[in-house]
Design a protein around this motif. Structure first.
Motif, short mmCIF file in Angstrom:
data_model
loop_
_atom_site.label_atom_id
_atom_site.label_comp_id
_atom_site.label_asym_id
_atom_site.label_seq_id
_atom_site.Cartn_x
_atom_site.Cartn_y
_atom_site.Cartn_z
N GLY A 143 0.80 -1.07 -0.10
CA GLY A 143 0.42 -0.44 -0.03
C GLY A 143 0.76 1.30 0.07
O GLY A 143 2.06 0.98 -0.22
N GLY A 144 0.00 2.48 0.03
CA GLY A 144 0.87 3.81 -0.12
C GLY A 144 0.01 4.81 0.06
O GLY A 144 -1.34 4.95 0.52
N ILE A 145 0.95 6.27 0.31
CA ILE A 145 0.15 7.22 0.10
C ILE A 145 0.48 8.15 -1.32
O ILE A 145 1.19 8.61 -1.74
N LEU A 146 -1.46 8.13 -1.82
CA LEU A 146 -1.08 9.25 -2.74
C LEU A 146 -1.26 10.60 -2.67
O LEU A 146 -2.76 11.15 -1.99
N LYS A 272 -4.04 -0.81 0.37
CA LYS A 272 -4.82 0.21 0.75
C LYS A 272 -3.98 1.33 1.21
O LYS A 272 -2.86 1.63 0.80
N VAL A 273 -4.65 2.03 -0.07
CA VAL A 273 -3.85 2.98 -0.76
C VAL A 273 -4.90 4.93 -0.02
O VAL A 273 -5.36 5.05 0.37
N ALA A 274 -4.04 5.80 1.22
CA ALA A 274 -4.26 6.88 1.56
C ALA A 274 -4.42 8.03 0.62
O ALA A 274 -3.02 8.18 -0.07
N ILE A 275 -5.07 8.55 0.46
CA ILE A 275 -5.46 10.10 -0.95
C ILE A 275 -5.53 11.06 -0.28
O ILE A 275 -6.52 11.21 0.55
N THR A 276 -4.75 11.94 -0.18
CA THR A 276 -4.43 13.35 0.17
C THR A 276 -3.84 14.10 -0.09
O THR A 276 -2.95 13.62 -0.22
N ILE A 329 10.38 6.76 3.73
CA ILE A 329 9.03 7.00 3.24
C ILE A 329 8.08 6.83 1.28
O ILE A 329 7.83 6.72 1.29
N ALA A 330 9.68 7.24 1.38
CA ALA A 330 9.78 7.88 -0.12
C ALA A 330 9.24 6.86 -1.06
O ALA A 330 8.54 6.94 -2.12
N PRO A 331 9.15 5.56 -1.23
CA PRO A 331 9.30 4.14 -1.65
C PRO A 331 8.18 4.29 -2.00
O PRO A 331 6.96 3.55 -2.46
N LEU A 332 6.56 4.62 -0.22
CA LEU A 332 6.09 3.80 0.04
C LEU A 332 4.94 6.10 0.06
O LEU A 332 3.36 5.68 0.10
N MET A 333 5.31 6.20 -0.74
CA MET A 333 4.99 7.72 -0.45
C MET A 333 4.92 8.75 -1.82
O MET A 333 6.03 8.96 -2.32
N ARG A 334 3.64 9.18 -2.76
CA ARG A 334 3.91 9.99 -4.01
C ARG A 334 4.16 10.95 -4.26
O ARG A 334 2.29 11.59 -3.81
N ARG A 335 4.61 12.41 -4.12
CA ARG A 335 3.45 13.24 -3.82
C ARG A 335 4.25 14.48 -4.91
O ARG A 335 5.55 14.61 -5.29
#
Length: 534
Positions: A143-146, A272-276, A329-335
């Motif tokens: 999973g990750g954070i978009l 699971k993807v958190a979108i925020t 956290i860079a591999p699991l978060m895209r900003r």
């Protein structure tokens, strides 16, 4: 750490062989020295061991306590694992670890993936990259954070992911949990961009709709519900198979002690993807909350994360830890920010307009200011104990600055200089053919805004948390029936696409600038062709 790595799990320091296991144990215990087999005392405060001690301290501080003194690395902690490899600590890895760690190392450069045929949109280059990243996460069970900026098309990227998975697994089901105000927007966007994906929105509990959740969503692949309903009927959601859990405006689950957060963590879903657009609103624990859902093995223990990262970073004691955390956290978060990826987006022009109070209003405010100041100064000795009383005093002053009648009905006739200015500006703006959004955090003040607009003959739509026919209000503005949309910051500050407006009036500054930015981004986003004046 002072010599070439030996093949038997040892290194050479000053001509002495040092076995890794006793060295690890000594560093882990914080021993000042280690006795080598030769009888030599080896001091452990040597610079050669600094990096190794740092990694062990970090792992020890963040690993889940299990009664085992050994430092453990799980599959989400690829960065730690790689650094241990570089130090020569890991002589060999199991095949399982190789696969998992290799997946995460490659995560920043996923394989190209063709956009699904059923997607009725042309993805911009950065959206294509985001989609490929999401597809890679899913393919590897991660999973990750978009966390792209507001207005960059996070919805279309996640819909592309749903279609991508749907093409390969037609029976897969996807759950979107979003704020109540955004649920219908998701349905509209899904029908627009993914018309081949059967969508069902859930607006009521079983008691009201008369059917179980399983009966209600039969035959539908994409299910959209609100955080409140997800929490209330969690057992029914948990009993169904879900391929994806998509948490839109995921800052709604930032309280890791709240029931909604716990439901999101417990729901059995493959990915699971958190979108925020605001992964961090208040403290670093907001970020931990999202990671604990999307990457539950990364930082398992909130207290240890707080002690290791939050407190040192927020206190300014260890600024270098911020860079470490970003790298972890860079591999699991895209900003991505709008400035970086949307060079063609029209400019946003911000103006701060100071409005002078009337003499009568200023006198009333001054009296209230002195009263609240004395009260707060008597409470600051124990801010933690009295924080709610202190915030209450500050809120009273903020409302008093807007309109004294918000605090005391006896001031009903004083009026609001800010509303006078708003009506004047709106009259001019609308005469020039512009359309406007008007935001405030106080619904009682918005009621006064509506009264003034009615008196001035300015047609408007209205939205707050109690609005029943939300879609009708949104459509009135989007379809051009009215030129002004009056919105409460909490109910309409996220999830809406209102590019028909090119003016935004923020009547009372919010304590967190990110919340204001989210509100303004209802207009300043993809699809906007005019400069936006705020």
């Amino acid at each position: 750490a002072g010599g070439a790595a030996a093949q038997d799990g040892a290194r050479t320091v000053d001509g002495e062989d040092v076995e890794f296991v006793p060295l690890f144990a000594a560093l882990h215990r914080g021993d000042p020295f280690l006795i080598l087999p030769s009888g030599t005392y080896l001091r452990l405060d040597r610079p050669e061991f600094a990096k190794l001690r740092e990694l062990l301290d970090e792992a020890n501080g963040l690993a889940e306590p299990d009664g085992d003194a050994a430092a453990r690395v799980n599959r989400f902690q690829a960065g730690w694992w790689d650094e241990l490899v570089e130090l020569g600590v890991v002589a060999e890895q199991s095949e399982r670890w190789e696969r998992s760690v290799a997946q995460l190392r490659d995560l920043q450069a996923p394989e190209p993936v063709t956009a699904p045929d059923g997607l009725h949109a042309s993805l911009r280059p950065y959206q294509q990259e985001g989609f490929e990243w999401l597809a890679f996460l899913h393919a590897n069970g991660l999973g990750g954070i978009l966390a792209d900026d507001m207005g960059l098309g996070k919805t279309v990227q996640t819909l592309a992911l749903c279609l991508h998975v749907h093409e390969r697994a037609p029976d897969a089901r996807f759950l979107v949990v979003a704020p109540t105000s955004v649920v219908e927007n998701w349905a509209r966007e899904a029908q627009r961009f993914a018309p081949g994906l059967p969508v069902r929105t859930i607006h009521e509990t079983q008691a009201r709709r008369g059917t179980t959740l399983a009966e209600e969503i039969a035959g539908h692949r994409l299910v959209v519900t609100s955080y409140a309903l997800f929490r209330l009927e969690f057992d029914q959601y948990a009993a169904l198979p879900w391929e994806l859990l998509l948490l839109d405006e995921a800052q709604y689950v930032k309280n890791h002690q709240g029931k909604t957060h716990q439901c999101a963590r417990r729901l059995p879903a493959a990915t699971k993807v958190a979108i925020t657009g605001t992964p961090l609103e208040n403290t670093l624990m907001d970020l931990w909350s999202l990671l604990s859902i999307s990457a539950p093995g990364l930082y398992p223990d909130p207290k240890r994360f707080s002690d290791t990262y939050r407190k040192p970073i927020e206190n300014g004691d260890a600024p270098e830890l911020l860079a470490t955390l970003k790298r972890r956290i860079a591999p699991l978060m895209r900003r991505r920010t709008k400035d970086a990826v949307l060079t063609e987006l029209p400019p946003k022009i911000e103006q701060t307009i100071e409005v002078e109070l009337s003499a009568r209003h200023a006198r009333i405010y001054g009296t209230q200011l002195q009263r609240q100041r004395q009260k707060v100064l008597g409470l600051v000795g124990d801010v933690t104990k009295h924080r709610f009383e202190i915030l209450k005093s500050l809120t009273i002053l903020r409302q008093m600055a807007l309109d004294p009648a918000l605090v005391d009905d006896e001031h009903e006739g004083v009026g609001s200089a800010k509303l006078d200015r708003l009506v004047d500006d709106l009259t001019q703006v609308l005469a020039e053919g512009h359309r406007a959004l008007v935001f405030s955090q106080f619904t009682r003040y918005l009621a006064r805004v509506r009264e003034r607009l009615d008196a001035a003959g300015i047609d408007h739509a209205y939205l707050d948390g109690r609005t029943r026919k939300r879609e009708a209000a949104i459509s009135r503005f989007k379809d051009g029936d009215v030129p002004v949309f009056v919105i409460s910051l909490k109910a309409g500050g996220v999830g809406l696409n209102l590019t028909e407006a090119d003016y935004c009036f923020v009547l009372d500054p919010w304590w967190n600038p990110a919340t204001e930015t989210q509100a303004v981004d209802r207009a300043h986003r993809i699809g906007q062709t005019n400069p936006v004046v705020v």
